[in-house]
Write a protein that holds these residues in place. Structure first.
Motif, PDB file in Angstrom:
ATOM      1  N   GLU A 102      37.769 145.595  73.740  1.00 12.61           N
ATOM      2  CA  GLU A 102      38.833 144.655  74.084  1.00 12.61           C
ATOM      3  C   GLU A 102      38.847 144.325  75.577  1.00 12.61           C
ATOM      4  N   ARG A 103      38.128 145.095  76.390  1.00 14.67           N
ATOM      5  CA  ARG A 103      38.053 144.806  77.817  1.00 14.67           C
ATOM      6  C   ARG A 103      36.818 143.996  78.196  1.00 14.67           C
ATOM      7  N   TRP A 104      35.951 143.715  77.236  1.00 14.87           N
ATOM      8  CA  TRP A 104      34.746 142.957  77.543  1.00 14.87           C
ATOM      9  C   TRP A 104      35.058 141.522  77.952  1.00 14.87           C
ATOM     10  N   GLY A 105      36.241 141.033  77.609  1.00 16.54           N
ATOM     11  CA  GLY A 105      36.635 139.690  78.011  1.00 16.54           C
ATOM     12  C   GLY A 105      36.735 139.512  79.515  1.00 16.54           C
ATOM     13  N   TRP A 106      36.738 140.626  80.252  1.00 22.08           N
ATOM     14  CA  TRP A 106      36.758 140.545  81.709  1.00 22.08           C
ATOM     15  C   TRP A 106      35.378 140.209  82.299  1.00 22.08           C
ATOM     16  N   LEU A 107      34.327 140.280  81.504  1.00 20.93           N
ATOM     17  CA  LEU A 107      32.990 140.100  82.070  1.00 20.93           C
ATOM     18  C   LEU A 107      32.760 138.734  82.718  1.00 20.93           C
ATOM     19  N   PRO A 108      33.176 137.608  82.126  1.00 19.90           N
ATOM     20  CA  PRO A 108      32.985 136.338  82.838  1.00 19.90           C
ATOM     21  C   PRO A 108      33.818 136.248  84.113  1.00 19.90           C
ATOM     22  N   LEU A 109      35.016 136.847  84.113  1.00 22.68           N
ATOM     23  CA  LEU A 109      35.836 136.834  85.321  1.00 22.68           C
ATOM     24  C   LEU A 109      35.214 137.723  86.390  1.00 22.68           C
ATOM     25  N   LEU A 110      34.698 138.876  85.981  1.00 30.86           N
ATOM     26  CA  LEU A 110      33.985 139.770  86.901  1.00 30.86           C
ATOM     27  C   LEU A 110      32.796 139.042  87.523  1.00 30.86           C
ATOM     28  N   THR A 111      32.063 138.331  86.684  1.00 31.36           N
ATOM     29  CA  THR A 111      30.901 137.596  87.186  1.00 31.36           C
ATOM     30  C   THR A 111      31.314 136.550  88.210  1.00 31.36           C
ATOM     31  N   GLY A 112      32.426 135.871  87.955  1.00 30.31           N
ATOM     32  CA  GLY A 112      32.921 134.889  88.916  1.00 30.31           C
ATOM     33  C   GLY A 112      33.229 135.507  90.262  1.00 30.31           C
ATOM     34  N   VAL A 113      33.885 136.668  90.246  1.00 31.53           N
ATOM     35  CA  VAL A 113      34.190 137.362  91.500  1.00 31.53           C
ATOM     36  C   VAL A 113      32.894 137.739  92.222  1.00 31.53           C
ATOM     37  N   ALA A 114      31.931 138.262  91.481  1.00 31.76           N
ATOM     38  CA  ALA A 114      30.668 138.681  92.086  1.00 31.76           C
ATOM     39  C   ALA A 114      29.924 137.508  92.694  1.00 31.76           C
ATOM     40  N   VAL A 115      29.864 136.389  91.976  1.00 35.28           N
ATOM     41  CA  VAL A 115      29.148 135.215  92.481  1.00 35.28           C
ATOM     42  C   VAL A 115      29.852 134.649  93.709  1.00 35.28           C
ATOM     43  N   ALA A 116      31.160 134.514  93.649  1.00 34.91           N
ATOM     44  CA  ALA A 116      31.901 133.969  94.786  1.00 34.91           C
ATOM     45  C   ALA A 116      31.730 134.841  96.021  1.00 34.91           C
ATOM     46  N   THR A 117      31.787 136.151  95.838  1.00 34.80           N
ATOM     47  CA  THR A 117      31.597 137.073  96.957  1.00 34.80           C
ATOM     48  C   THR A 117      30.216 136.905  97.567  1.00 34.80           C
ATOM     49  N   LEU A 136      34.162 126.695  92.232  1.00 34.28           N
ATOM     50  CA  LEU A 136      34.532 125.492  92.975  1.00 34.28           C
ATOM     51  C   LEU A 136      34.195 125.628  94.447  1.00 34.28           C
ATOM     52  N   VAL A 137      33.722 124.534  95.037  1.00 28.68           N
ATOM     53  CA  VAL A 137      33.514 124.456  96.474  1.00 28.68           C
ATOM     54  C   VAL A 137      34.296 123.262  96.999  1.00 28.68           C
ATOM     55  N   THR A 138      34.523 123.234  98.296  1.00 32.89           N
ATOM     56  CA  THR A 138      35.263 122.131  98.903  1.00 32.89           C
ATOM     57  C   THR A 138      34.304 121.234  99.674  1.00 32.89           C
ATOM     58  N   ILE A 139      34.338 119.942  99.359  1.00 32.83           N
ATOM     59  CA  ILE A 139      33.464 118.951 100.001  1.00 32.83           C
ATOM     60  C   ILE A 139      34.350 117.812 100.493  1.00 32.83           C
ATOM     61  N   ASP A 140      34.382 117.609 101.796  1.00 40.20           N
ATOM     62  CA  ASP A 140      35.223 116.567 102.390  1.00 40.20           C
ATOM     63  C   ASP A 140      36.672 116.682 101.911  1.00 40.20           C
ATOM     64  N   GLY A 141      37.164 117.908 101.882  1.00 41.81           N
ATOM     65  CA  GLY A 141      38.548 118.143 101.503  1.00 41.81           C
ATOM     66  C   GLY A 141      38.843 118.090 100.026  1.00 41.81           C
ATOM     67  N   GLU A 142      37.827 117.904  99.197  1.00 41.27           N
ATOM     68  CA  GLU A 142      38.015 117.775  97.750  1.00 41.27           C
ATOM     69  C   GLU A 142      37.373 118.941  97.024  1.00 41.27           C
ATOM     70  N   GLU A 143      38.103 119.533  96.086  1.00 46.56           N
ATOM     71  CA  GLU A 143      37.559 120.598  95.247  1.00 46.56           C
ATOM     72  C   GLU A 143      36.570 120.014  94.252  1.00 46.56           C
ATOM     73  N   ARG A 144      35.373 120.624  94.211  1.00 46.21           N
ATOM     74  CA  ARG A 144      34.382 120.176  93.238  1.00 46.21           C
ATOM     75  C   ARG A 144      33.732 121.382  92.572  1.00 46.21           C
ATOM     76  N   LYS A 145      33.292 121.178  91.350  1.00 44.34           N
ATOM     77  CA  LYS A 145      32.640 122.256  90.617  1.00 44.34           C
ATOM     78  C   LYS A 145      31.169 122.321  90.971  1.00 44.34           C
ATOM     79  N   ALA A 146      30.727 123.498  91.420  1.00 41.75           N
ATOM     80  CA  ALA A 146      29.322 123.701  91.772  1.00 41.75           C
ATOM     81  C   ALA A 146      28.645 124.722  90.877  1.00 41.75           C
ATOM     82  N   GLY A 147      29.387 125.278  89.943  1.00 43.15           N
ATOM     83  CA  GLY A 147      28.768 126.268  89.075  1.00 43.15           C
ATOM     84  C   GLY A 147      29.684 126.658  87.945  1.00 43.15           C
ATOM     85  N   GLY A 148      29.101 127.348  86.977  1.00 36.37           N
ATOM     86  CA  GLY A 148      29.864 127.804  85.830  1.00 36.37           C
ATOM     87  C   GLY A 148      29.257 129.055  85.233  1.00 36.37           C
ATOM     88  N   ILE A 149      30.036 129.704  84.391  1.00 36.03           N
ATOM     89  CA  ILE A 149      29.655 130.982  83.785  1.00 36.03           C
ATOM     90  C   ILE A 149      29.944 130.906  82.294  1.00 36.03           C
TER      91      ILE A 149
END
Length: 293
Positions: A102-117, A136-149
C-alpha cells in the motif's frame, strides 16, 4: 528494440552526442549498490514496456535507456515525443518487496523528488513538481512541463519511467506549454552527467525510503515532496475517474500520497487518481503545462 547506435550514425547530430554506456556503467554499477545493469538502445517504442516484459527475469536495479522513444507514453495513455538524443528517456526496475504494497504508490512521487533534486544540482535548473508526476521548469516567468514520470506494476516489482526534455529548442517542442532544460537556462545539457546525477539521487532517496519501511514521514519523503510541489497552495481542478470533477485549494499531500483539496463547501477531500489542472487566480483561466503525462 534497436541495438545501440551504429558507428556511422553515432554523430549524425554533433550538437547531440550519444550517451556513453561504458562510462555510465563504470560510474553507476557498484557492488552492493542499487543499480545492477544499464543498457542503452538507439531507439525503441517504450522503455517501460520493454523493461516490464523482462521484469520477472531481471534483478532489481535494471536500467534501460533509449536515445529515442517512438511510442513513449504517460498517464492516461498520453504520448511523449522528442527528437533523438534531445532528452533522457529511461526506465528503472524496483522491487521493494519488504515495503508494504500500500506504500508503493509513493514511488512516482519519490522519483519526482529525486529528479528535481538532481536537476537543481547538476543543471542549475529549479524544477518544481506538479502532483502527481510532472516536472515543471520556469521559462520567461511561465511554468512549463519539461518532464514526466510513469510508474507501472510489473511482475513482483514496479517499473518507473522517466522522460526529461533536455536540449529541445522552442521550435522542437511537441505542444505549446512544453519546455526543456535548455530553454530554462540550464548550465549544462550534457546528458551523461545529468543521467548519472538523476540515478544517484534516485538511488539515495529510494534506499532511505526502503530502509524506513516505506514510511514517507520517517524517510522525510513526504516533507521533501510538499516543499517542492507547486500544486500546493493553488486552486486546482481535479478531473476524476467517472467524469466527476472537483475544484478546491490544494492544501496537503497526505500519508498515502493523495492530494488533499479544500473545497468551497468547507470539506477536505483526498484525490488519489485523476488529472489535475492548475488554475490561475480569476475564473476559468488554466495553467496546463506540458506534454503528455
Amino acid at each position: 528494440m534497436t541495438p545501440p547506435d551504429a558507428p556511422d550514425a553515432r554523430w549524425s547530430d554533433l550538437g547531440r552526442p550519444p550517451l556513453n554506456p561504458p562510462a555510465l556503467r563504470r560510474a553507476l554499477l557498484r557492488p552492493g549498490g542499487l543499480w545492477t545493469s544499464l543498457d542503452v538502445v538507439s531507439a525503441t517504442g517504450s522503455t517501460n514496456s520493454d523493461l516490464a516484459a523482462r521484469a520477472a527475469d531481471l534483478p532489481e536495479g535494471a536500467v534501460l535507456v533509449a536515445e529515442e522513444q517512438t511510442q513513449g507514453r504517460g498517464r492516461l495513455d498520453r504520448r511523449w515525443s522528442a527528437p533523438a538524443r534531445s532528452g533522457l528517456f529511461f526506465s528503472v526496475l524496483l522491487k521493494p518487496t519488504e515495503v508494504p504494497a500500500e506504500r508503493w504508490g509513493w514511488l512516482p512521487l519519490l522519483t519526482g523528488v529525486a529528479v528535481a533534486t538532481a536537476l537543481s544540482r547538476s543543471a542549475g535548473v529549479d524544477t518544481a513538481l506538479k502532483w502527481p508526476n510532472d516536472l515543471l521548469v520556469t521559462i520567461d516567468g511561465e511554468e512549463r512541463k519539461a518532464g514526466g514520470i510513469l510508474a507501472e506494476r510489473a511482475a513482483d516489482g514496479v517499473v518507473v519511467g522517466i522522460g526529461i526534455n533536455v536540449s529541445l529548442a522552442e521550435k522542437e517542442l511537441p505542444v505549446p506549454g512544453a519546455g526543456s532544460l535548455l530553454l530554462a537556462g540550464a548550465v549544462s545539457t550534457d546528458r551523461d552527467p545529468l543521467l548519472r546525477a538523476v540515478l544517484r539521487s534516485l538511488g539515495q532517496w529510494y534506499t532511505d525510503w526502503r530502509t524506513a519501511g516505506g514510511d514517507p514521514a520517517g524517510s522525510r519523503l513526504q516533507e521533501a515532496y510538499a516543499a517542492g510541489c507547486s500544486t500546493l497552495g493553488r486552486t486546482v481542478r481535479a478531473e476524476l475517474p467517472g467524469g466527476r470533477s472537483l475544484t478546491g485549494e490544494a492544501v496537503a499531500v497526505d500519508g498515502d500520497g493523495r492530494l488533499v483539496l479544500a473545497t468551497a463547501e468547507g470539506m477536505q477531500e483526498p484525490v488519489g487518481a485523476g488529472d489535475v489542472v492548475h488554475l490561475r487566480p480569476g475564473p476559468g483561466t488554466e495553467v496546463t503545462p506540458g506534454t503528455g503525462e
